[in-house]
Write an enzyme that holds these catalytic residues in place. Structure first.
Site, PDB file in Angstrom:
ATOM      1  N   SER A  66      11.323  39.825  62.706  1.00  0.00           N
ATOM      2  CA  SER A  66      10.511  40.463  61.655  1.00  0.00           C
ATOM      3  C   SER A  66       9.984  39.417  60.654  1.00  0.00           C
ATOM      4  O   SER A  66       9.183  38.586  61.058  1.00  0.00           O
ATOM      5  CB  SER A  66      11.181  41.663  61.001  1.00  0.00           C
ATOM      6  OG  SER A  66      11.320  42.707  61.971  1.00  0.00           O
ATOM      7  N   HIS A  71       6.307  36.125  47.020  1.00  0.00           N
ATOM      8  CA  HIS A  71       5.146  36.077  46.122  1.00  0.00           C
ATOM      9  C   HIS A  71       5.683  35.637  44.766  1.00  0.00           C
ATOM     10  O   HIS A  71       6.662  36.224  44.279  1.00  0.00           O
ATOM     11  CB  HIS A  71       4.477  37.446  46.014  1.00  0.00           C
ATOM     12  CG  HIS A  71       4.158  38.051  47.348  1.00  0.00           C
ATOM     13  ND1 HIS A  71       3.112  37.618  48.130  1.00  0.00           N
ATOM     14  CD2 HIS A  71       4.784  39.013  48.073  1.00  0.00           C
ATOM     15  CE1 HIS A  71       3.092  38.312  49.256  1.00  0.00           C
ATOM     16  NE2 HIS A  71       4.094  39.165  49.251  1.00  0.00           N
ATOM     17  N   CYS A  86      16.236  42.346  62.099  1.00  0.00           N
ATOM     18  CA  CYS A  86      16.829  43.338  62.990  1.00  0.00           C
ATOM     19  C   CYS A  86      18.026  42.728  63.711  1.00  0.00           C
ATOM     20  O   CYS A  86      18.078  41.526  63.955  1.00  0.00           O
ATOM     21  CB  CYS A  86      15.798  43.869  63.984  1.00  0.00           C
ATOM     22  SG  CYS A  86      14.928  42.617  64.932  1.00  0.00           S
TER      23      CYS A  86
END
Lengths: 130, 130
Positions: A66, A71, A86
């Site tokens: 994933s 930010h 995962c």
């Protein structure tokens, strides 16, 4: 009705406050890569964007498992991170510990969301968006 | 103690179940770009990876306002999406409506997390990771 499907995804959202340096692209890239390694994840690619000197950095490590995103708002000492992994072999907390170490926040707020859990017939009705 | 900082970030996590087609890179890229437009966001770049014919797609639209990510498991009809936007002008629900339309799930589970809210002295103690 879709058959029940359970997917063991853990999505950790972290707000980091009071980070001293958040406008350094190399620091952010190194932190993302080290976090992926700590989580036992495989990096497909790292993509970053710097909004300019003194401004924030936005970026993603795309993983086979994933992603890890960041930010930053250096003017506020604030960084928003999400770590989505995962499988039990991969540890979001280990990735966050590396980011904590590299970005040195005063404090962190963490939210963990389990992804892809089993669905049932109630959800078909209650969770529709449209 | 870091001064209080409020950042208007909305992070929408969506689990999509029962999607008929999730191994089509072009479809996923078009959906991401259309979702960003619908949200009123500015795309910095779109980065995608296909795990091979019949397998999943993982990708991100990096935005000036944060990101939209997608990871798909076509064998389960499952897609995990997150839409992270800042500012009231940008609408995660509008982006999700586009992804719902393009990916045509049977059902969606949505979790909304507010990011970067005000911090207080209790959080400094309670929310530390290390």
């Amino acid at each position: 009705m879709t058959p029940p499907f359970t997917y063991d995804g853990r999505h950790l959202l972290a707000d980091l406050y009071g980070c001293p340096v958040l406008d350094d692209l190399a620091l952010v890239e190194d932190a993302l890569r080290a976090a992926a390694v700590a989580a036992g994840a495989s990096v497909i690619g790292v993509h970053l964007h710097h909004f300019g000197p003194g401004h924030g950095v936005t970026g993603i490590a795309l993983l086979a498992e994933s992603h890890i995103s960041i930010h930053t708002w250096p003017e506020h000492g604030y960084a928003a991170i999400d770590i989505f992994l995962c499988g039990e072999r991969h540890d979001p907390a280990a990735a966050l510990a590396v980011l904590d170490d590299r970005l040195a926040p005063d404090c962190i707020r963490v939210t963990m969301v389990l992804r892809g859990g089993e669905i049932d017939s109630d959800m078909d009705i209650d969770s529709r968006v449209d």
